[in-house]
Design a protein around this motif. Structure first.
Motif, mmCIF file in Angstrom:
data_model
loop_
_atom_site.group_PDB
_atom_site.id
_atom_site.type_symbol
_atom_site.label_atom_id
_atom_site.label_comp_id
_atom_site.label_asym_id
_atom_site.label_seq_id
_atom_site.Cartn_x
_atom_site.Cartn_y
_atom_site.Cartn_z
ATOM 1 N N ARG A 70 0.707 -1.049 -0.019
ATOM 2 C CA ARG A 70 -0.069 -0.039 -0.017
ATOM 3 C C ARG A 70 1.016 1.309 -0.075
ATOM 4 O O ARG A 70 1.583 1.623 0.935
ATOM 5 C CB ARG A 70 -0.827 -0.022 1.318
ATOM 6 C CG ARG A 70 -1.912 1.131 1.143
ATOM 7 C CD ARG A 70 -2.692 1.032 2.329
ATOM 8 N NE ARG A 70 -3.703 1.921 2.284
ATOM 9 C CZ ARG A 70 -4.611 2.307 3.175
ATOM 10 N NH1 ARG A 70 -4.613 1.494 4.372
ATOM 11 N NH2 ARG A 70 -5.668 3.363 3.181
ATOM 12 N N LEU A 76 3.984 5.931 -5.196
ATOM 13 C CA LEU A 76 3.423 4.848 -6.209
ATOM 14 C C LEU A 76 4.404 4.905 -7.412
ATOM 15 O O LEU A 76 4.905 3.981 -7.927
ATOM 16 C CB LEU A 76 2.182 4.737 -6.559
ATOM 17 C CG LEU A 76 1.696 3.742 -7.481
ATOM 18 C CD1 LEU A 76 1.979 2.309 -6.859
ATOM 19 C CD2 LEU A 76 -0.006 3.898 -7.520
ATOM 20 N N ARG A 94 -0.489 -4.124 -10.627
ATOM 21 C CA ARG A 94 -1.143 -3.073 -9.851
ATOM 22 C C ARG A 94 -2.671 -3.206 -9.747
ATOM 23 O O ARG A 94 -3.260 -3.621 -10.875
ATOM 24 C CB ARG A 94 -0.951 -1.686 -10.839
ATOM 25 C CG ARG A 94 -1.480 -0.355 -10.254
ATOM 26 C CD ARG A 94 -1.027 0.832 -10.685
ATOM 27 N NE ARG A 94 -1.623 1.974 -10.210
ATOM 28 C CZ ARG A 94 -1.354 3.211 -10.601
ATOM 29 N NH1 ARG A 94 -0.725 3.535 -12.017
ATOM 30 N NH2 ARG A 94 -1.979 4.225 -10.245
ATOM 31 N N ASN A 100 -2.302 -1.390 -3.313
ATOM 32 C CA ASN A 100 -1.935 -0.570 -5.084
ATOM 33 C C ASN A 100 -1.196 -1.729 -5.614
ATOM 34 O O ASN A 100 -1.375 -1.734 -6.906
ATOM 35 C CB ASN A 100 -0.922 0.577 -4.884
ATOM 36 C CG ASN A 100 -1.687 1.725 -3.987
ATOM 37 O OD1 ASN A 100 -0.888 1.771 -2.773
ATOM 38 N ND2 ASN A 100 -2.649 2.484 -4.412
#
Length: 146
Positions: A70, A76, A94, A100
């Protein structure tokens, strides 16, 4: 994609080294007809590549794990670039949901796992699940669902 192409794909997924003549015997086509269909599927991108599946435990990599990440706010994008350099990561997706990212990793041992987690936690919160065994192994990735 017709039924014959699906049948050819299923045979190739079982054994990518199978001869076109053997595929032809199984699906009811001549070897040249199978070769032409395979070439067309390669050219159109239906068949992307052929791979070797390793028995990782026999190469000294005894530990397989599934790790979810996460990502921290703003981390990210950096992770998505960096993860491509991690040789331990054999699959990375993803995903939607609370995390994520979900990754499959192959490692030598727990020390190797700890070092990888130390790298990952700079990008977000991780959850690690050790794989005990395969429930479904080498299942076809695609099949005719019609």
């Amino acid at each position: 994609m017709d039924k014959l192409n699906w049948a050819i794909l299923q045979e190739l997924q079982k054994n990518a080294r199978i001869s076109f003549s053997e595929v032809g015997r199984k699906v009811g086509l001549t070897s040249p007809a199978v070769a032409e269909r395979v070439r067309k599927m390669e050219d159109s991108g239906v068949i992307e590549s052929y791979k070797v599946n390793l028995a990782h435990q026999k190469t000294g990599y005894q530990l397989r794990a599934i790790i979810t990440l996460r990502a921290f706010t703003g981390r990210l994008k950096a992770f998505l670039e960096t993860v491509k350099t991690y040789k331990e990561v054999v699959n990375c997706y993803r995903i939607t949901g609370n995390e994520n990212i979900i990754m499959e990793v192959i490692l030598k041992d727990q020390v190797h796992l700890e070092k990888l987690i130390d790298k990952l936690i700079t990008y977000g919160e991780t959850r690690t699940h050790i794989v005990l065994s395969d429930v479904i192994k080498d299942a076809p990735i695609v099949s005719n669902v019609e």
